[in-house]
Design a protein around this motif. Sequence first.
Motif, mmCIF file in Angstrom:
data_model
loop_
_atom_site.group_PDB
_atom_site.id
_atom_site.type_symbol
_atom_site.label_atom_id
_atom_site.label_comp_id
_atom_site.label_asym_id
_atom_site.label_seq_id
_atom_site.Cartn_x
_atom_site.Cartn_y
_atom_site.Cartn_z
ATOM 1 N N PHE A 139 0.856 -1.180 0.000
ATOM 2 C CA PHE A 139 0.000 0.000 0.000
ATOM 3 C C PHE A 139 0.896 1.236 0.000
ATOM 4 N N VAL A 140 0.442 2.261 -0.673
ATOM 5 C CA VAL A 140 1.195 3.505 -0.779
ATOM 6 C C VAL A 140 0.529 4.609 0.030
ATOM 7 N N ALA A 141 -0.778 4.760 -0.153
ATOM 8 C CA ALA A 141 -1.496 5.826 0.529
ATOM 9 C C ALA A 141 -2.965 5.461 0.643
ATOM 10 N N VAL A 185 7.277 6.988 1.454
ATOM 11 C CA VAL A 185 6.744 8.046 0.592
ATOM 12 C C VAL A 185 6.235 9.244 1.391
ATOM 13 N N LYS A 186 6.266 9.158 2.709
ATOM 14 C CA LYS A 186 5.786 10.269 3.545
ATOM 15 C C LYS A 186 6.586 11.530 3.244
ATOM 16 N N GLY A 187 5.873 12.631 3.086
ATOM 17 C CA GLY A 187 6.511 13.897 2.777
ATOM 18 C C GLY A 187 6.736 14.112 1.300
ATOM 19 N N ARG A 188 6.566 13.069 0.500
ATOM 20 C CA ARG A 188 6.767 13.194 -0.950
ATOM 21 C C ARG A 188 5.461 12.995 -1.731
ATOM 22 N N PHE A 189 4.594 12.103 -1.247
ATOM 23 C CA PHE A 189 3.328 11.799 -1.924
ATOM 24 C C PHE A 189 2.158 12.385 -1.128
ATOM 25 N N GLN A 249 -0.550 12.769 -5.826
ATOM 26 C CA GLN A 249 0.518 13.675 -6.240
ATOM 27 C C GLN A 249 1.838 13.113 -5.746
ATOM 28 N N MET A 250 2.749 12.871 -6.668
ATOM 29 C CA MET A 250 4.035 12.267 -6.330
ATOM 30 C C MET A 250 5.152 13.233 -6.681
ATOM 31 N N ASN A 251 5.880 13.670 -5.679
ATOM 32 C CA ASN A 251 6.998 14.597 -5.865
ATOM 33 C C ASN A 251 8.307 13.924 -5.453
ATOM 34 N N SER A 252 9.410 14.506 -5.884
ATOM 35 C CA SER A 252 10.748 13.994 -5.537
ATOM 36 C C SER A 252 10.838 12.492 -5.792
ATOM 37 N N LEU A 253 10.415 12.089 -6.965
ATOM 38 C CA LEU A 253 10.364 10.668 -7.289
ATOM 39 C C LEU A 253 11.754 10.053 -7.322
#
Length: 122
Positions: A47-49, A64-68, A82-86
């Motif tokens: 699971f991601v989120a 992924v905390k703080g990035r997604f 929303q996915m940042n700093s991949l």
Amino acid sequence: QVRLVESGGGLVQEGGSLRLSCAASGRTFSSYPMGWLRQAPGKEREFVALITTSGSSDDYLDSVKGRFTISRDNAKNMVYLQMNSLKPEDTAVYSCAAGAWYKLRALRPDYWGQGTQVTVSS
């Protein structure tokens, strides 16, 4: 019955961003917690989120905390990721899922989509 269709995946360089979308059909969409799961080649699904029915609470995989960021729009029957700093290790097929909170955490959703490929190059 809920049908889920994901979009927004693609190829992105390390450090880049992508926004995944999930379109849901069915009148009961707003009654389901929603989530994003992912599966990389040779690895187990994780699971991601997750997000509650109202969107007031969410939960994330530690990596992924703080990035997604997961969000939902019940008026439009949409869920977003929303996915940042991949990072290259984020490369996987990402699927949208619906079901009770404990079922999503246990990777046993009631409904899930076909998935969309996210590839992060280094």
